[in-house]
Every structure is written in C-alpha cells, then in structure tokens.
Scaffold this active site. Structure first.
Site, PDB file in Angstrom:
ATOM      1  N   GLU A 144       3.013   3.993  -2.964  1.00 49.94           N
ATOM      2  CA  GLU A 144       1.656   3.768  -2.468  1.00 49.94           C
ATOM      3  C   GLU A 144       0.892   5.058  -2.180  1.00 49.94           C
ATOM      4  O   GLU A 144       0.600   5.382  -1.022  1.00 49.94           O
ATOM      5  CB  GLU A 144       1.676   2.911  -1.194  1.00 49.94           C
ATOM      6  CG  GLU A 144       2.040   1.481  -1.449  1.00 49.94           C
ATOM      7  CD  GLU A 144       1.958   0.625  -0.177  1.00 49.94           C
ATOM      8  OE1 GLU A 144       1.811   1.180   0.919  1.00 49.94           O
ATOM      9  OE2 GLU A 144       2.047  -0.594  -0.304  1.00 49.94           O
ATOM     10  N   GLU A 316       5.412  -5.575  -4.121  1.00 48.63           N
ATOM     11  CA  GLU A 316       5.742  -6.032  -2.772  1.00 48.63           C
ATOM     12  C   GLU A 316       4.864  -7.236  -2.460  1.00 48.63           C
ATOM     13  O   GLU A 316       3.636  -7.136  -2.489  1.00 48.63           O
ATOM     14  CB  GLU A 316       5.480  -4.934  -1.744  1.00 48.63           C
ATOM     15  CG  GLU A 316       6.299  -3.685  -1.990  1.00 48.63           C
ATOM     16  CD  GLU A 316       6.011  -2.574  -0.977  1.00 48.63           C
ATOM     17  OE1 GLU A 316       5.335  -2.841   0.046  1.00 48.63           O
ATOM     18  OE2 GLU A 316       6.442  -1.438  -1.226  1.00 48.63           O
TER      19      GLU A 316
END
Ligand code: GAL
Length: 632
Positions: A144, A316
């Site tokens: 991320e 995710e």
C-alpha cells in the site's frame, strides 16, 4: 476467467505447531492463495546482512504442501529498527517539518537513495532465494504505497531530489520562474539550489510550485518501485503485484502499474464509509454495515484499468469490523459474500481476505479476521467458505467492454487539491458522484486513463473535473457522446489560467469565464428539477443551453455530441443529465431501486442489494445484503 479465494497470513505471528492446521482449514474453506511475508523483515534479517530463512522455508513448505499457492511480499514497508542506524535520515518528514518516527510502518521517504537501494537489495535477496521456486506463484511489492499519508515527504533527501527533478524539467531557472509566474510577490529564484519544498511558507505557496512537488512526489514512488521491479524481474517469472488502497491518490497508479502484471487493492467498505467518504448522516446510517454502494465498484473498475491487460485482484477484503476507522461497525450478515461476488463480477481473479486470524497483540488486535484470536471461526469464515463453494460451481464469467467510460486522471486530483478554490472541492468526490449517477441508471462502466487516444468503442464518455486535457483526449471525446466539466481543461499543466480560457472543446463554443464556490448549505435550483452545489461556472458561447438555472444561467451546454457542464450537480440533477445523455447515445437508462446496483458481464447480469431492505428486481426478491444473478 478463473476465480479464486485467498487469505493474508502471518506465520511469524503464530506458533509453528499451528501452521499445518491453519493451512488445512484454509483449503477446506475453498481458499487457494495465501499471501505472506510483507511485514516480516525483522524476522528475515535481524541484523544488516544476516538472514534467517529457515522459518520462512518451513512456512512455505507447510502452506504449499497443503495445496496453497503463495504470494510472497517484499517487506519494504516495514524496515526494521536497525535500518535507522544505517540511515538515520531515511524517515519521511511531514508538512509541519516533524520527522515521522519508528514504531508503526511506512516510515521511509521515497527519495532516500540509501533506503531505496536497501529495498532493492532485500528484493534481490528474496528473488535469489525464491525467484525460481515453483511454490511462489506471485510477488507483492511493498504494501500500500501512500497508506497513512506517506507520499509527500518534506525531508532533505526529498528537497535535494526535487531540485534535480526541477532542473531536468525546466532546464533553466528563468524558464521555471516564467512557468510558475514567480514575478508575483517577488518569488523569483536565481538558481535551482534556492528552491525549497512548498511547506512552512507564511501563507499558501505558489500553486505551480506545489503541483510540481506533487508530480515529483509521484515520480519518486514510481522510481522507488522500479528498483524492486528490476530486482524481481531478473530473478523470477512469477507475476508482480502491488496492493493499492481506496482513495489514495497522491501518486499515479497507472505509472506504477505499467511495469507490473496485476493491480490489486485492499477493500475495506465499512472502514471507508466511516473514514474517507463524504455523505449525509442519513446516507452513512443507511449503509453503516454495508459500505457505500459505489465505492468498491469504483475501485474495482479503476484497478481493472490499472492492471496490465485488465488483470486485477482484491488482495485484502474486509472480513468483519476493522480497527482503524473513527467507528468500526460489523458487516451485515451477507456482506462479506456480497463484496466478494461484486469483485468477481467486475473481473477480479482473486479475492483474498485480510486476515486469516485476528492478532491478539499490537495495533490491529481489534481488527477481525476469518478466525477469532482464540482460533474459533469468526463470522466471515462461513461466508468466505460459501463463496468458495459457489465459485467452484459457477460456470465461467466472461468480461465485456462496458458501454460507458469515465476518464480518470491522477494529476487532476493533485491540481484541485492544490487549488481547491472552495472548501471540500475534491476531484475524487466529483468522480464518485458521476460514477454513482451512472450506476443509479443501471450502467456498467469502464474507467479509462486520460492518456487514451481512442474512445470509439464507447457510446458515452464522461470526463468531469479534468484539470488539463491533452488534445488527443479532446479529439477522442469528440467522436462520441461526451460530457466534459465541471472544472475541465481550465488550467494549463503549470496550473495557470490559459488564454483563451477553457474548456476549448472541439466543435463546442463554450468558455467558462468565472467561477463561484459555494458553502455546503447552499443549493441553487435548476429548471426542470435538481440543483447545483459547491461549484458554479459562468458559461459563455454560442452552444445551446440544454439545462438552465432557475435564474436563467446555462448549466449544461451542448452542440451535437459534445457537452460541457458548468456546475457540480446534486444527485437528482446528475441522474437527469445521465438520462439525457444516454438517450442521445442510444443507451437504455434505468431508475434502479435505492441501494441496488448492477454489473453486466458477457455471460451474466449481477445485482447487488446494498440496502437494508429487500428489493424486487427482474422478477426476483433480493434480500438485504444479498446478490442475485441471471445468465445472459
Ligand atoms: C491495510 C493494510 C493491512 C492491514 C489492513 C487493516 O491497509 O495493508 O496490512 O493493516 O489495512 O485493515
């Protein structure tokens, strides 16, 4: 298209004796991918140059012999404490000049050359060890980029690199002074070495300076990323992935995505609704346990565009309450399944849940997993297992091109964040409003980057809020039914007002000559229904006024297929506009029940009920938090 489930697993968090049963249970739940390793640097390398792979070797063996395919992460978003002894100045610095410390994650500045090289080195070490290991089916690079507001760094390393970047872009300091208009307030520089980062100024820095810094910061992410791409490409043929986030916009994902194989993203619908979406209290209460009905689909469509050949995953998926939003409600029963199916309907190859078991320690101890900290199943597990059974039974779903495109452009987000002109003016918010209106009318949408030069396959294209539109795009738009605006092509790429003024659209005589920004409690009614809010432009020109304010000013002007929208519509007006454009484009627009969203593939129509009450649609009763599908 193959669909599969995955899960994020942290073998280093659990006694080794638990690994075999965990792996077996994952497989029993229909999970076939497992992502590991992305935060494990302190266990892989406890000292500089000292590596311990025995535990990771054993974890890979246990997981893979149970039948799981492994995604191995490079651990570069969590440099261990010893790294700071090597590079005390590697930490990012925030806009207030505070150094961001050790003790969580993402504590590095993208511009630090030493840390960038160390990141490349650990990727090489991992690639040397596992690059040709058939049990490793994909790599995740870092984790991320940009999460926790980590793209813009005001460090000395960033300042020095920025000066170099500026020198390359402008060549001479006179050219930079001219481009930025530095004669204003005597801001002229005599050399590139005099230029600091645009923080800690007395009042607003020059927007051209700030936009240059944002562009530079995005380029730094790309350059940082490329080092690991090169390290892994030289050592492995497995696909490379990065997991992007929701509404993280400070770097150009299309540029990061260009060198890797699969785009993935981390979908936390309930966290996003609480943490990073505008909306009335009524909207947030209605979707409290489901998430916003358009936020996930928007990102699915965006990342399908970012991924090479449309390849994308959810790396995710929220499985229960998260820990990081202001408030963290639980998903309504059914939502974990609905979110998973929505991703597959938009073309995801894999939906991977975060995480297998809730950690009983550290920052995320309140974040649900598929299993509880005491190893009992959590609520999400049964829903994941249901999806596992359903995808095993489901015949192939084939994607198709959508009839409608929405142009997405990261630099426009930076331009308007730099020069909002009215509190709350957000490019992303405008895009999501436009996307929502299209979806409320039942359309499936492709998101397309602004670098495109061919839109001929789309019946209708929307390009709201695009700060500077390249000529190629303006001409591509001219070949289809197109809506441009508000606030489109009204600044140069140096963030100055051009002369003649924008939007300069081919075949459309419209000029936006003045703007007003409005506070959130004001809405101005338009004739025929709906209102404008936040942003209103004065439009001049000979094009026909298709929609006018009650006071007579043009809101939407058009000529032939090209349209310019000179204000930010409310939801009712957006839908009116979409219905009108769809009619011109020959597309059938619907009025879907509140909370219901569709996605059409080549083989199936899917309907997702985000609302808290059942709805009837096409002869089926669809319960709250449920999904229905029809073969086409
Ligand atoms: C993501 C992150 C994960 C975990 C998760 C919690 O942003 O990649 O490591 O922190 O959020 O929701």
């Amino acid at each position: 298209m193959n669909r599969a489930l995955g899960v994020c697993y942290y073998p280093e968090h659990w006694p080794e004796e638990m690994w075999p049963a965990d792996a077996a249970e994952m497989v029993a739940a229909g999970i076939s991918w497992v992502r590991i390793g992305e935060f494990a640097w302190s266990r892989i390398g406890s000292e500089p140059g000292v590596f311990a792979f025995d535990w990771l070797d054993r974890a890979i063996e246990v997981l893979s012999s149970a039948g799981l395919k492994i995604v191995l992460g490079t651990p570069t978003c969590t440099p261990p404490r010893w790294m700071l002894e090597r590079f005390p100045d590697m930490l990012a610095v925030d806009a207030q000049g505070h150094t961001r410390g050790f003790g969580s994650r993402r504590h590095y500045c993208f511009s630090h050359a030493g840390y960038r090289a160390a990141s490349g080195k650990i990727a090489e070490v991992l690639g040397d060890r596992y690059g040709r290991d058939a049990r490793i089916h994909a790599w995740q690079i870092d984790n991320e980029y940009g999460c926790h507001d980590t793209i813009l760094s005001y460090s000395d390393a960033a300042r020095d690199a920025f000066r170099t970047w500026l020198t390359e872009r402008y060549k001479s300091i006179d050219a930079l002074n001219e481009a930025w208009g530095n004669v204003f307030w005597s801001m002229e520089y005599r050399s590139f070495d005099e230029i600091d980062l645009p923080n800690l100024t007395v009042t607003q820095p020059n927007p051209s300076h700030e936009l240059a810094f944002r562009r530079f910061s995005s380029d730094q992410v790309v350059a940082y990323h490329e080092v690991q791409v090169a390290a892994l490409r030289a050592r492995s043929d497995a696909p490379l992935i990065h997991n992007y986030m929701g509404r993280v916009l400070d770097f150009d994902h299309f540029k990061v995505g260009a060198s890797i194989d699969i785009a993935s993203w981390d979908s936390y619908p309930i966290g996003f609704l609480s943490d990073r979406l505008e909306g009335t209290a009524e909207h947030k209460a209605r979707y409290l346990q489901q998430g916003d009905p358009d936020m996930q689909a928007f990102h699915h469509d965006l990342y399908r565009a970012v991924g090479r050949d449309g390849r994308w995953w959810v790396m995710e998926q929220q499985p229960g309450p998260v820990n990081w939003a202001p408030h963290n409600p639980a998903p309504l029963p059914g939502m974990v399944r609905l979110w998973s199916w929505e991703a597959f309907a938009h073309g995801a190859e894999v939906v991977s849940y975060f995480r297998w078991r809730q950690a009983p320690f550290a920052q995320e101890q309140m974040h649900a997993g598929l299993k509880r900290p005491d190893n009992a199943p959590a609520a999400g597990l049964a829903e994941a297992a249901q999806v596992g059974r359903e995808i095993a039974e489901m015949p192939d779903i084939a994607m198709q091109q959508a009839p409608v495109a929405l142009i997405f452009d990261y630099p426009s987000e930076w331009a308007w964040a730099t020069l909002p002109q009215g509190e709350g003016f957000s490019y992303f918010r405008l895009m999501l409003d436009a996307y929502r209106a299209l979806r409320r009318c039942g359309f499936s949408i492709d998101i397309v980057p602004s670098t495109t030069s061919d839109l001929s396959a789309y019946a209708l294209v929307l390009a709201p809020g695009m700060a500077t539109m390249p000529e190629t795009l303006r001409y591509a738009l001219a070949g289809t039914v197109a809506l441009v605006g508000p606030r489109s092509n009204t600044v140069t790429d140096e963030l100055r007002i051009p002369t003649p003024m924008g939007p300069a659209l081919p075949g459309l005589d419209v000029t936006a000559t003045r703007v007003e920004s409005l506070p959130p409690y004001v809405a101005r009614a338009v004739l025929g229904g709906g209102a404008v809010q936040h942003w209103v432009e004065d439009l001049e020109g000979s094009a026909e006024a298709l929609i006018e304010a009650e006071t007579g000013e043009p809101v939407l002007m058009g000529d032939g297929q090209m349209h310019y929208l000179g204000a930010w519509p409310n939801a009712e007006l957006w839908e009116r506009i979409v219905h009108g454009l769809a009619k011109e484009a020959g597309l059938p627009a619907q009025n879907l029940p509140e909370g219901l969203r569709l996605r059409d593939t080549a083989t199936h129509r899917f309907a997702f009920n985000y609302g808290p009450e059942p709805v009837e649609f096409q002869g089926k009763m669809i319960a709250a938090a449920d999904v229905a599908w029809w073969s086409i």
